[in-house]
Design an enzyme around this catalytic site. Structure first.
Site, short mmCIF file in Angstrom:
data_model
loop_
_atom_site.label_atom_id
_atom_site.label_comp_id
_atom_site.label_asym_id
_atom_site.label_seq_id
_atom_site.Cartn_x
_atom_site.Cartn_y
_atom_site.Cartn_z
N HIS A 206 5.74 92.42 83.96
CA HIS A 206 5.20 93.21 85.02
C HIS A 206 4.84 94.49 84.61
O HIS A 206 4.00 94.99 85.43
CB HIS A 206 6.33 93.28 86.07
CG HIS A 206 6.24 92.15 86.87
ND1 HIS A 206 7.07 91.05 86.50
CD2 HIS A 206 5.58 91.72 88.11
CE1 HIS A 206 6.88 89.85 87.58
NE2 HIS A 206 6.21 90.33 88.42
N ARG A 313 2.32 93.45 96.08
CA ARG A 313 3.70 93.58 95.67
C ARG A 313 4.23 94.85 96.15
O ARG A 313 4.11 95.69 95.59
CB ARG A 313 3.46 93.45 93.86
CG ARG A 313 2.81 92.42 93.30
CD ARG A 313 2.91 92.52 91.86
NE ARG A 313 2.38 91.26 91.14
CZ ARG A 313 1.21 91.07 90.49
NH1 ARG A 313 0.23 91.97 90.53
NH2 ARG A 313 1.15 89.85 89.68
N ASN A 466 1.38 83.35 86.82
CA ASN A 466 2.31 84.10 85.71
C ASN A 466 3.62 83.31 85.69
O ASN A 466 4.02 82.96 84.44
CB ASN A 466 2.62 85.65 86.09
CG ASN A 466 1.18 86.24 86.35
OD1 ASN A 466 0.06 85.97 85.74
ND2 ASN A 466 1.10 87.24 87.02
N ASP A 467 4.36 83.22 86.72
CA ASP A 467 5.62 82.70 86.62
C ASP A 467 5.52 81.11 86.32
O ASP A 467 6.32 80.72 85.83
CB ASP A 467 6.47 83.05 88.08
CG ASP A 467 7.04 84.34 87.94
OD1 ASP A 467 7.74 84.53 86.69
OD2 ASP A 467 6.76 85.16 88.95
N CYS A 512 -3.30 83.70 92.51
CA CYS A 512 -3.20 85.15 92.47
C CYS A 512 -2.43 85.63 91.01
O CYS A 512 -2.17 86.77 90.80
CB CYS A 512 -2.31 85.65 93.43
SG CYS A 512 -0.80 85.14 93.72
#
Ligand code: PEP
Ligand code: MG
Length: 563
Positions: A206, A313, A466-467, A512
């Site tokens: 992050h 976020r 990403n995850d 996203c």
């Protein structure tokens, strides 16, 4: 946590080139500013005289008193929004402070004629090392706690509060440090620093992602880089190539400046049509929205032609604080941040902490494997009051503007059912006329493969690649040692995305994760059926350009996702 202490800048330097990993593009030149851990700090304390001892002792007592007050405030907020057991940890920390203050060790240090900072540093370091020598995770945790307390007291002695760690970095400097946390990036961007050189940082973390969003050039490594550089060294940092030139000669500077100008010109050229909608050659509209992690980037999103905010976020609202915000504080901050958007849609994600986003005020027990532990919705369900505070603030905001609510880290249908029940009950208590859209993030393989069961409980989906990448390829996004496995364009990730789109059966889907902004992959995402992308603001103009060059009709389209 690290803190600032400029080190000695004396001594001759010869030009040298260091090669590391390119983490965030862009280039920056400036003098190095080294960040060293306050507890390990290289700077020597001041020698004092015998009759200064009493005054230094008073300074120490004041700093301890202020640190105690901070811990007390944190305990109150944590008890309100989490639970008494977690707040209890702050009480334990207070007791630890008292024990150290009354141990007599600080007096002994002062008697050896070192100043308050050095006395505190030596005593806390002693305790830290004592705990560390007693093997086992519980003692490791105690060691970390005592180190944090020591830094807290030293910051107080230096007249800084916890939120002002980078307040002394002069603008235009290149920051050199061992670790970079997501909360550090936001603080740094406000200081106008030229670039960052960090000992180790994975591109999927992050902190890296925020640095790219904030356009801070970052190079990670090579190993030992922090020891090799000194405050005051002239540095040229190339975030595209992953190189750092130390003490460059005139020729190197000239070449560097030329590259910098070419890059800046390319960015400006791309901006041209960014405020127009993105239509494919055959007229399909694709919504291109912005990911926001840092609150002051709304202007950047607007500037770059974002059609809305596809992923807000909100972690920064929490990470930048020493105590959690109240509902009113959240609402007020979100209202201020989103005001410039003038009605454009904003998808706000509930707090996604844990994993590589530790929260300063939340002393959760250390987990062996944080990415597979209590993250996102799991933590929200464990502390429902934390979720209710956010839901209330977001629902109230939705009465004023187009807000959509998104839930992170869904794995099971049970996750989405439980958080949906909290959403419904909070909504019921608020008497809001129009319920905002409620969505789930698809970022685990289980959620992707079970998307049909999750989709029953939501209005839209957002795929966090990403995850999804870290969990599919079994490679920690924040672990530079396995970066070669963390490949978000891997066929397995695209396959899970295709399954998600097909099995979500027409439900609106946004992509996203970082994948959404990869120009080379955008045509493929569109062919899979994606019509909504959300990415770092800076990538929007180029993404729109790519979309305008894609023809979809006459080609097989893999799904029906529309957003
Ligand atoms: C993702 O996982 O792709 C995502 C968008 O969320 P974050 O990067 O904040 O975890
Ligand atoms: Mg995620």
């Amino acid at each position: 946590m690290t803190d600032l202490t400029p080190s000695d800048a004396e001594g001759e330097r010869v030009p040298a080139m260091l090669s590391g990993a390119a983490v965030s593009p862009g280039s920056g030149m400036g003098k190095a500013w080294l960040v060293v851990d306050l507890l390990k700090a290289g700077t020597r304390g001041r020698r004092i005289t015998q009759h200064e001892i009493a005054a230094e002792r008073t300074r120490i007592e004041t700093a301890f008193g202020e640190a105690r007050c901070e811990l007390k405030d944190a305990a109150v907020r944590v008890e309100e929004q989490f639970d008494a057991a977690l707040a209890g940890i702050f009480h334990a920390h207070t007791m630890m402070l008292d024990r150290i203050l009354s141990s007599g060790e600080l007096e002994r240090e002062l008697d050896s004629l070192v100043d308050a900072e050095e006395a505190v540093r030596n005593v806390f370091r002693g305790w830290y090392e004592k705990f560390l020598s007693l093997k086992g995770p519980a003692f490791r945790q105690r060691a970390d706690d005592v180190a944090d307390l020591g830094r807290r007291v030293i910051r107080r002695l230096q007249g800084r509060d916890d939120g002002a760690i980078f307040a002394h970095v002069p603008p235009g400097r290149v920051l050199v440090l061992e670790h970079l946390l997501p909360s550090d990036v936001v603080a740094l961007s406000r200081r106008g620093i030229a670039a960052v050189v960090v000992e180790a940082l994975a591109p999927g973390s992050h902190a890296a992602l925020l640095a790219r969003e904030k356009r801070i050039p970052v190079v990670a490594g090579p190993p030992g880089v922090v020891r090799r550089l000194r405050t005051g060294d002239e540095l040229l940092v190339d975030g595209h190539r992953g190189t750092v030139v130390v003490s460059p000669d005139a020729e190197a500077r000239l070449a560097f400046r030329a590259r910098l100008e070419t890059y800046e010109r390319a960015v400006v050229r791309c901006r041209g049509d960014c405020h127009k909608p993105a239509l494919t050659l055959d007229g399909e509209h694709v919504s291109v929205e912005a990911n926001l992690g840092a609150l002051d980037d709304v202007a950047l999103a607007i500037d770059n032609g974002a059609d809305g905010i596809g992923l807000f976020r909100i972690e920064q609202l929490y990470l930048a604080r020493t105590i959690p915000p109240t509902e009113e504080e959240l609402l007020e901050e979100l209202r201020t941040v989103t005001a410039p958007l003038r009605g454009a849609p904003v998808t706000i994600r509930l707090l996604d902490i844990g994993g590589d986003k530790p929260v300063p005020f939340l002393p959760l027990p250390t987990e062996t494997n944080p990415s597979l532990g209590r993250r996102g919705v799991r933590l929200l369900l464990e502390y429902p009051q934390l979720a209710r505070t956010q839901l209330s603030a977001l629902l109230r905001l939705s009465a004023e503007q187009d807000v959509r609510i998104l839930v992170p880290m869904i794995t099971l249908e049970e996750d989405i059912c439980a958080i949906r029940a909290l959403f419904d009950s909070t909504l019921g208590a608020l008497a809001i006329e129009q319920r905002p859209l409620f969505g789930a993030m698809i970022e685990t393989p289980a959620a992707a493969l079970g998307v049909a069961t999750i989709a029953r409980h939501v209005d839209f989906l957002s795929v966090g690649t990403n995850d999804l990448t870290q969990y599919t390829l079994a490679a920690g996004r924040d672990d530079p040692a396995v970066s070669q496995y963390y490949v978000d364009t891997h066929a397995s990730v695209l396959r899970l995305l295709a399954i998600t789109i097909t099995e979500a059966d027409g439900m609106p889907i946004t992509v996203c994760g970082e994948l959404a902004g990869r120009e080379e992959l955008i045509p493929e995402l569109l062919r899979l059926g994606v019509r909504s992308l959300s990415m770092a603001p800076e990538l929007i103009p180029a993404a729109k350009e790519v979309i305008r060059g894609v023809r979809l009709r006459g080609e097989s389209i893999g799904g029906g996702a529309r957003a």
